[in-house]
Design an enzyme around this catalytic site. Structure first.
Site, short mmCIF file in Angstrom:
data_model
loop_
_atom_site.label_atom_id
_atom_site.label_comp_id
_atom_site.label_asym_id
_atom_site.label_seq_id
_atom_site.Cartn_x
_atom_site.Cartn_y
_atom_site.Cartn_z
N LYS A 13 0.83 -1.22 0.00
CA LYS A 13 0.00 0.00 0.00
C LYS A 13 0.86 1.27 0.00
CE LYS A 13 -2.03 -1.11 3.90
NZ LYS A 13 -1.29 -2.35 4.19
N ARG A 88 -9.97 0.45 8.60
CA ARG A 88 -9.60 -0.94 8.85
C ARG A 88 -10.67 -1.69 9.64
NH1 ARG A 88 -3.04 -1.59 9.46
NH2 ARG A 88 -2.62 -0.11 7.84
N ARG A 127 11.47 -5.39 5.28
CA ARG A 127 11.15 -3.97 5.00
C ARG A 127 12.10 -3.03 5.75
NH1 ARG A 127 5.07 -1.84 5.46
NH2 ARG A 127 5.16 -2.67 7.58
N ARG A 160 11.16 -1.13 11.25
CA ARG A 160 10.08 -0.83 12.19
C ARG A 160 10.04 -1.89 13.29
NH1 ARG A 160 4.77 0.27 8.62
NH2 ARG A 160 3.88 -0.88 10.37
N ARG A 171 -0.52 -8.86 13.64
CA ARG A 171 -1.07 -7.87 12.70
C ARG A 171 -1.86 -8.55 11.59
NH1 ARG A 171 4.21 -5.27 11.19
NH2 ARG A 171 3.01 -4.05 9.69
P1 ADP Z 1 1.18 -1.68 7.49
O1 ADP Z 1 2.09 -0.86 6.61
O2 ADP Z 1 1.86 -2.88 7.99
O3 ADP Z 1 -0.14 -1.97 6.86
P2 ADP Z 1 0.62 0.71 9.03
O4 ADP Z 1 1.87 1.47 9.00
O5 ADP Z 1 -0.47 1.12 8.12
O6 ADP Z 1 0.95 -0.85 8.81
O7 ADP Z 1 0.06 0.65 10.51
C1 ADP Z 1 0.90 0.37 11.62
C2 ADP Z 1 0.07 0.24 12.87
O8 ADP Z 1 -0.65 1.45 13.12
C3 ADP Z 1 -1.01 -0.84 12.84
O9 ADP Z 1 -0.50 -2.12 13.19
C4 ADP Z 1 -2.00 -0.30 13.88
O10 ADP Z 1 -1.53 -0.52 15.19
C5 ADP Z 1 -1.95 1.20 13.62
N1 ADP Z 1 -2.95 1.61 12.61
C6 ADP Z 1 -2.71 2.12 11.37
N2 ADP Z 1 -3.86 2.39 10.73
C7 ADP Z 1 -4.87 2.05 11.59
C8 ADP Z 1 -6.29 2.07 11.49
N3 ADP Z 1 -6.93 2.52 10.40
N4 ADP Z 1 -6.99 1.65 12.57
C9 ADP Z 1 -6.38 1.21 13.69
N5 ADP Z 1 -5.04 1.14 13.82
C10 ADP Z 1 -4.28 1.56 12.79
P1 ADP Z 2 2.18 -1.85 3.22
O1 ADP Z 2 2.18 -0.35 3.23
O2 ADP Z 2 0.98 -2.44 2.56
O3 ADP Z 2 2.40 -2.44 4.57
P2 ADP Z 2 4.78 -1.60 1.87
O4 ADP Z 2 4.50 -0.74 0.70
O5 ADP Z 2 5.47 -1.01 3.02
O6 ADP Z 2 3.40 -2.34 2.34
O7 ADP Z 2 5.59 -2.88 1.33
C1 ADP Z 2 6.02 -3.91 2.22
C2 ADP Z 2 7.43 -4.37 1.80
O8 ADP Z 2 7.36 -5.07 0.55
C3 ADP Z 2 8.43 -3.24 1.58
O9 ADP Z 2 9.68 -3.68 2.01
C4 ADP Z 2 8.41 -3.01 0.07
O10 ADP Z 2 9.66 -2.51 -0.42
C5 ADP Z 2 8.12 -4.40 -0.47
N1 ADP Z 2 7.27 -4.39 -1.66
C6 ADP Z 2 6.21 -3.60 -1.92
N2 ADP Z 2 5.63 -3.91 -3.11
C7 ADP Z 2 6.35 -4.95 -3.62
C8 ADP Z 2 6.25 -5.74 -4.84
N3 ADP Z 2 5.29 -5.52 -5.74
N4 ADP Z 2 7.15 -6.72 -5.00
C9 ADP Z 2 8.12 -6.96 -4.08
N5 ADP Z 2 8.25 -6.26 -2.93
C10 ADP Z 2 7.39 -5.26 -2.70
#
Ligand code: ADP
Ligand code: ADP
Ligand code: ZN
Length: 217
Positions: A13, A88, A127, A160, A171
């Protein structure tokens, strides 16, 4: 254009959001980034969020809805926005509908990135994030030119604290129980588009772009 990005942790994302906002000139609103910033600054919001984020649990809806409500009122959201990782829960989705309705806006597209669980684990544990600009890398799949250093700004990369194997499990469980049911909510409204997030980063971007531009089949 008002866009939502959904998908489990690690689906891509944030990576895709960075590219799409650059192309469409709209703000990228990530609730995860907002919580991490507040935690770093030690604000009351940050202290509250930390109790949950550190455990890999979702932050309570009222807290999360509050920050999004405030952010969507800012002027730069008038031309549109990309919400990454919000809503979410069903309660968040309903709260968002209320916020948008009040200001005569609506959601145009919901993009759901689909990635298998084993791949998510690999992505999350590899990551790395830039301390200065927030750019995202992966040690194997999307490495920086120089190890530990951001290509874009020269900043230092870090892992992270919730990207460890045990927190990732929690998660993913939170996603399955609370967020995945939401896909139905948007599917029923005809807004949901699922994209295979296991393709190369550029291929995923191209597919999302064509959906947003109305060029997809
Ligand atoms: P990821 O990239 O792994 O999807 P985020 O960076 O979006 O994770 O979120 C990290 C953490 O922040 C989540 O595990 C949760 O604790 C909190 N968080 C983020 N967005 C939300 C949401 N919409 N509702 C509740 N908690 C959230
Ligand atoms: P999210 O925001 O959904 O948690 P991220 O964009 O942070 O996901 O991506 C999670 C990890 O996967 C990062 O280390 C990123 O560089 C890697 N990644 C993202 N998209 C791809 C892809 N299409 N193929 C391989 N690795 C990816
Ligand atoms: Zn950087």
């Amino acid at each position: 254009m008002n866009i939502l990005f959904m998908g489990p942790p690690g689906a891509g994302k944030g990576t895709q959001a960075e590219r799409i906002v650059a192309e469409f000139g709209i703000p990228h609103i990530s609730t995860g980034d907002a919580f991490r910033l507040a935690m770093k600054e030690g604000t009351p919001l940050g202290l509250k969020a930390k109790e949950y984020v550190d455990q890999g649990l979702l932050v309570p809806d009222d807290v999360t809805n509050g920050i999004v409500r405030e952010r969507l009122q800012q002027d730069d959201c008038k031309r549109g926005f990309l919400l990454d990782g919000y809503p979410r829960t069903l309660a968040q989705a309903e709260a968002l509908d209320g916020m948008l309705k009040e200001s005569g806006r609506r959601i145009d597209h919901v993009i759901s990135l689909v990635v298998d669980r084993d791949m998510l684990l690999k992505r999350l544990t590899g990551r790395r994030i830039c301390k200065s600009c927030g750019a995202t890398y992966h040690i194997l799949f999307n490495p920086p030119k120089q190890e530990g250093v951001c290509d874009k700004c020269g900043g230092e990369l870090y892992q992270r604290s919730d990207d460890t194997e045990e927190k990732v499990g929690t998660r993913l469980d939170e996603y399955l129980s609370k967020t995945e049911p939401l896909l139905r909510y948007y599917r029923d409204q005809g807004l949901l588009r699922e994209v295979n997030g296991e393709q190369e980063i550029d291929a995923v971007t191209a597919q999302i772009t064509s959906i947003l531009k109305g060029q997809a089949e």
